[in-house]
Structure formats: C-alpha cells, structure tokens
Write an enzyme that holds these catalytic residues in place. Structure first.
Site, mmCIF file in Angstrom:
data_model
loop_
_atom_site.group_PDB
_atom_site.id
_atom_site.type_symbol
_atom_site.label_atom_id
_atom_site.label_comp_id
_atom_site.label_asym_id
_atom_site.label_seq_id
_atom_site.Cartn_x
_atom_site.Cartn_y
_atom_site.Cartn_z
ATOM 1 N NE ARG A 187 -2.544 -1.657 3.256
ATOM 2 C CZ ARG A 187 -2.981 -1.661 4.499
ATOM 3 N NH1 ARG A 187 -3.964 -0.844 4.859
ATOM 4 N NH2 ARG A 187 -2.441 -2.461 5.405
ATOM 5 C CD GLU A 224 -6.113 -10.647 14.568
ATOM 6 O OE1 GLU A 224 -5.905 -9.905 13.619
ATOM 7 O OE2 GLU A 224 -5.778 -10.347 15.743
ATOM 8 C CE1 TYR A 284 29.333 25.692 0.412
ATOM 9 C CE2 TYR A 284 31.463 25.954 -0.675
ATOM 10 C CZ TYR A 284 30.557 25.182 0.029
ATOM 11 O OH TYR A 284 30.870 23.891 0.361
ATOM 12 C CE LYS A 308 31.414 20.771 2.855
ATOM 13 N NZ LYS A 308 32.239 20.025 1.899
ATOM 14 C CB SER A 328 32.372 42.713 -1.061
ATOM 15 O OG SER A 328 31.789 43.172 0.121
HETATM 16 C C1 UD1 Z 1 -2.089 -7.487 13.600
HETATM 17 C C2 UD1 Z 1 -2.710 -8.220 14.795
HETATM 18 C C3 UD1 Z 1 -3.962 -7.458 15.229
HETATM 19 C C4 UD1 Z 1 -3.600 -6.022 15.586
HETATM 20 C C5 UD1 Z 1 -2.906 -5.350 14.409
HETATM 21 C C6 UD1 Z 1 -2.361 -4.004 14.831
HETATM 22 C C7 UD1 Z 1 -2.202 -10.588 14.515
HETATM 23 C C8 UD1 Z 1 -2.719 -11.883 14.098
HETATM 24 N N1 UD1 Z 1 -3.035 -9.567 14.387
HETATM 25 O O1 UD1 Z 1 -3.016 -7.579 12.529
HETATM 26 O O2 UD1 Z 1 -4.527 -8.100 16.364
HETATM 27 O O3 UD1 Z 1 -4.770 -5.304 15.948
HETATM 28 O O4 UD1 Z 1 -1.799 -6.136 13.940
HETATM 29 O O5 UD1 Z 1 -1.838 -3.337 13.741
HETATM 30 O O6 UD1 Z 1 -1.083 -10.483 14.969
HETATM 31 N N2 UD1 Z 1 4.467 -9.408 9.615
HETATM 32 C C9 UD1 Z 1 5.588 -10.154 9.382
HETATM 33 N N3 UD1 Z 1 5.452 -11.412 8.916
HETATM 34 C C10 UD1 Z 1 4.244 -11.966 8.650
HETATM 35 C C11 UD1 Z 1 3.103 -11.191 8.903
HETATM 36 C C12 UD1 Z 1 3.240 -9.928 9.389
HETATM 37 O O7 UD1 Z 1 6.707 -9.686 9.590
HETATM 38 O O8 UD1 Z 1 4.206 -13.127 8.230
HETATM 39 C C13 UD1 Z 1 4.612 -8.056 10.134
HETATM 40 C C14 UD1 Z 1 4.052 -7.000 9.191
HETATM 41 O O9 UD1 Z 1 5.064 -6.489 8.352
HETATM 42 C C15 UD1 Z 1 3.528 -5.944 10.134
HETATM 43 C C16 UD1 Z 1 3.133 -6.722 11.366
HETATM 44 O O10 UD1 Z 1 3.821 -7.945 11.302
HETATM 45 O O11 UD1 Z 1 4.514 -5.000 10.490
HETATM 46 C C17 UD1 Z 1 1.628 -6.947 11.476
HETATM 47 O O12 UD1 Z 1 1.176 -7.689 10.378
HETATM 48 P P1 UD1 Z 1 -0.217 -7.381 9.676
HETATM 49 O O13 UD1 Z 1 -0.373 -8.349 8.569
HETATM 50 O O14 UD1 Z 1 -0.336 -5.942 9.352
HETATM 51 O O15 UD1 Z 1 -1.234 -7.746 10.839
HETATM 52 P P2 UD1 Z 1 -2.714 -7.256 10.997
HETATM 53 O O16 UD1 Z 1 -3.591 -8.146 10.205
HETATM 54 O O17 UD1 Z 1 -2.796 -5.811 10.781
HETATM 55 MG MG MG Z 2 -1.597 -4.290 9.876
#
Ligand code: UD1
Ligand code: MG
Length: 447
Positions: free
Chosen positions: A17, A155, A349, A334, A388
């Site tokens: 996004r 969730e 400068y 600088k 100057s």
């Molecule tokens: C998650 C939480 C949710 C919370 C929300 C807050 C879980 C299951 N859900 O949901 O309860 O309200 O965050 O923002 O944990 N990431 C990884 N590897 C993965 C998946 C995710 O590194 O396999 C990282 C993503 O880059 C991100 C974070 O974990 O920074 C959260 O992942 P995301 O997929 O955004 O979780 P949400 O569905 O938003």
């Molecule tokens: Mg998220």
C-alpha cells in the site's frame, strides 16, 4: 535488578500500500526511518538483544537493520505474525529474560509505555498486550477482558458481533518471557479464516496452562501504524505537532509554529527564537538566545549562544556557529567552524573552513573548496577582514587581522596583518566617457 530485556521487530511485510520501491519501514518520519525509531525505542527501554525479522525481498531493510546494530532473522515465506516471531527463535536461544514484539511500521510507541509493558512482566504477568481504544476499531484485533484479566485476542474477521463491539484493540505490541513466548508459539496453528499463524493466539494458549495475561492501555497516537503515504503524512504531522508543543512549553519562541519543521533530535535551548518557515534536518543543536530568522534550512549544525541566522540561510552538516556569530541572507555553510562574533552577512558560500573570532566576511565571498577531485581547507584568522566578492582558492590561510581587498582571487596564503589585493589594476582615462558619448550620439543622429 530487573530481568534482562529483548525485543523482536517485525519488518517482513510486503508494504504494497505504500507504493514504493523502498521498503515501507525505511521511509522517514521526523528525519529518521520508522525502523530506526523502533530500534531506538527498544534500545532506550533497555533491550539488550534486538532481532529484526525481514523477508527475503527486504534486502534494503536487512542492510539498514544491520547498520543499526540489530540482529537479523529471515522469515520466508510470510505465514503470519506468530510465524514471524518464531523465525527469531534461533537468535534468542538461551536468552533468559523478557521479550517484547514490536512492529517496524509503528514508530511512536514511547519508552515510558514500553517500560510499562516490560514492568508488568516483571511484576508477575505472563503475557502482556498493549491495547488502545481507537475511534474506529475497524480491522484491529479485539482484546477480550474479564475482571481485569485479558482472556483472549480475537481478530476482527473471526469475531462475533459481541466481540466486534469491544472498543479495546490490539496495538500489536505483545510481550512475554522468551521461554513462555516460544513455548506458546510452537503451539499456534493456522486454523483460521486467513490461514495464518496468529501471534495473538498465544494469549489463550498460555492461559490454558494457567498463565496470567493482562492488557495495558496506550494513547491511540502512540500506536498509529503507517501503511500508506497518507498514513506517513499523518504520522509526520502528528510528530511535528508534538515537537512544536514541546518546544513552546520548554520556552522556545516559535513565531509561527505551524511553519516550523523539526527532526527527532532537534535540540533548542530556552529563549532561542525561531522565525516562520524554518526547517530543521537531523542533528541541529541551538543554544539560548540564538535567533533563527525566517526561511532557513539547518542540518547537522550547532548554533552558539545569541548567534543570528538568516533570513534565508542554509547551514549544512558540520557547521558550528560560535556565540554571537552571524550568517545572513543567502549564506550557505558546510563543515565550517565560525568563531565567536564573526560575521558572514550576505551571499556567501563557506565550506571546509575554519574562521577565527571577530572576523568579517564580506558579501559574496566564496571558499573555492573543491578542485573537481578533492576538498581543501580555508582558514581565516581572528579579526581578519575579507573584502566583498573574494574567492578564496583552497587550501589557503588568511592570517590574523589580515585585510583582503574586494574582488580578489586569493590563491596564496596571506600573512597576519597584511593587505592582499589580487585583482587587475584599475586605470582611469580622464574625459574618455564624455568623448565616447558625444561620438555615439552623433552617429545615431545621422541614421
Ligand atoms: C495485527 C494483529 C492485530 C492487531 C494489528 C495491529 C495478529 C494476528 N493480528 O493484525 O490483532 O490489531 O496487527 O496493527 O497479529 N508481519 C511479518 N510477517 C508476517 C506477517 C506480518 O513480519 O508473516 C509483520 C508485518 O510487516 C507488520 C506486522 O507484522 O509489520 C503486522 O502484520 P499485519 O499483517 O499488518 O497484521 P494485521 O492483520 O494488521
Ligand atoms: Mg496491519
């Protein structure tokens, strides 16, 4: 002594996004990357071991995390937040202490809040989740509580209507001892609507073993996540608003607060005064009673007590303006150390230079510091007067109290107290202009 602290930073997301060729967490807020904010947070809360979870696609994040001194764990493919934390298992093997999970795209959690999370584990809670109460809970996981205990995280897409009606949400920050965390993670499955391994499941898993879970509540502002450029802009504005308020409340005058932009580390002493439309890049430190007039850009710069800068000055990294010194309109500096009370008032400068105390640098002076291959130093002694429109071809030294005639191209050192004139001699031809004008007027009249 408090229990040793560790942190895992999740940064394996695809960040689609954001619509960026760069990984999302490397985008800047307040002059540093979100990843750096979170790494700094973990460090400031006393985490001795910090593991950053990256995907194979995030080579840029990996390099940045390594540069920040973080350990790396690779998660490939990405099967959910529990799976992400599990990939840090090896890195945390043998660590006896508490572990907090942080998201790299949530830059503003405060040290105080994270401290509360660790502290709650130290005070006997087995798993602590940082909650918040957003205006619109939307897709956030819901924290289900009963008699002050956290019983589950559900969730949004799996929630019943009653659960969806709960306003307390999961920020994503979850903490437990390393031992409890990985014990529970080994028991998380992916039997859910997304087919992912949910970190949030550890609450129920640990509770079923008689462990105690608790939610701690943070300000919504602290836990705002950044997913898009719109979020990034909102986060930046929120940061700027906080910085402006903090500056005003510590006694810094901001003539038009909404037009002044700060970095995470901008340091301004009491009674300094900042005009409208001033931008502070990282690394600026300003002493008391200094005045920054409107439309200046400063970065990596130290401003001494009572110094006057601008309007329209650009001070680049390595600038050190002494007490009471001046850099006026359309002056760029600088790597320049400017001594007490020295003035560079107009159109100059000054780069790779050292200027002593009480020197006067005339309008349009240029330090010619670059020969196309290397940079060279210019030194100007105490009390020197630079006429100057001087070009100071570096390396060059102007002695104490020396006097440079205007318009010189100075290629040789000037001894202390000497006058240097380095320009073609002027010759005056008496009556020439009068004769010339008369002749030309005559020619024109004939046509
Ligand atoms: C998650 C939480 C949710 C919370 C929300 C807050 C879980 C299951 N859900 O949901 O309860 O309200 O965050 O923002 O944990 N990431 C990884 N590897 C993965 C998946 C995710 O590194 O396999 C990282 C993503 O880059 C991100 C974070 O974990 O920074 C959260 O992942 P995301 O997929 O955004 O979780 P949400 O569905 O938003
Ligand atoms: Mg998220």
């Amino acid at each position: 002594m408090s229990t040793p602290r560790a942190a895992v930073i999740l940064a394996a997301g695809k960040s689609t996004r954001m619509k960026s060729t760069r990984s999302k967490v490397l985008h800047h807020v307040g002059g540093r990357s979100m990843l750096e904010w979170v790494a700094q947070l973990a460090r400031s809360a006393g985490a001795e071991k910090i593991v950053c979870v990256v995907g194979e696609e995030n080579a840029d994040v990996r390099a940045a995390a390594e540069a920040l001194g973080l350990e790396i764990a690779v998660q490939e493919p990405q099967l959910g937040t529990a799976h992400a934390v599990s990939s840090a298992k090896k890195a945390l093997k043998g660590f006896k202490g508490n572990l907090a999970i942080l998201y790299a795209d949530t830059p503003f959690v405060t040290k105080r809040t994270l401290n509360r999370v660790y502290k709650s584990l130290e005070n006997g809670t087995d798993v602590t989740v940082l909650g918040f109460e957003p205006e619109n809970p939307g897709a956030y996981g819901r924290l289900i509580t009963h008699k002050g205990e956290l019983t589950a995280i559900v969730e949004a897409r799996e929630a019943s209507p009653e659960e969806l009606a709960v306003g307390l949400c999961n920020s994503g920050v979850v903490a437990a001892s390393v031992k409890n965390m990985f014990w529970a993670l080994d028991r998380v499955d992916n039997n859910n609507l997304k087919g992912e391994y949910y970190l949030t499941d550890i609450v129920q898993i640990l509770r079923s073993k008689g462990k105690k879970a608790k939610a701690i509540i943070a300000d919504t502002e602290e836990v705002m996540g950044v997913n898009s450029r719109v979020d990034l802009a909102i986060a930046e504005m929120a940061f700027q608003v906080r910085m402006r308020q903090a500056m005003l409340s510590k006694g810094v005058t901001l003539r038009d607060p909404d037009t002044v932009y700060f970095s995470h580390d901008t340091s301004i002493a009491q009674d300094a005064e900042i005009g409208a439309n001033v931008v502070f890049g990282p690394g600026v430190k300003i002493a008391k009673h200094a005045v920054i007039h409107p439309f200046c850009h400063l970065e990596g710069t130290k401003i001494g007590e009572g110094a006057q800068i601008g309007p329209f000055a650009r001070l680049r990294p390595g600038t050190d303006m002494g007490a009471g010194s001046k850099a006026g309109n359309f002056v760029e500096t600088k790597k320049a150390k400017i001594g007490k009370g020295s003035k560079i008032n107009h159109l100059s400068y000054i780069g790779d230079a050292k200027i002593g105390v009480g020197a006067n640098v005339g309008a349009g002076t240029i330090t010619c510091n670059y020969d196309g291959y290397f940079k060279h130093q210019t030194q100007i002694g105490d009390g020197a007067f630079i006429g100057s429109n001087s070009s100071l071809v570096a390396p060059v030294k102007i002695g104490k109290g020396a006097y440079l005639g205007s318009g010189g191209v100075i290629t040789k050192d000037v001894p202390s107290g000497a006058l240097a004139v380095a320009r073609a001699q002027q010759s005056n031809k008496a009556g020439w202009a009068k004769r010339y004008n008369a002749a030309q007027k005559k020619r024109k009249a004939k046509k």
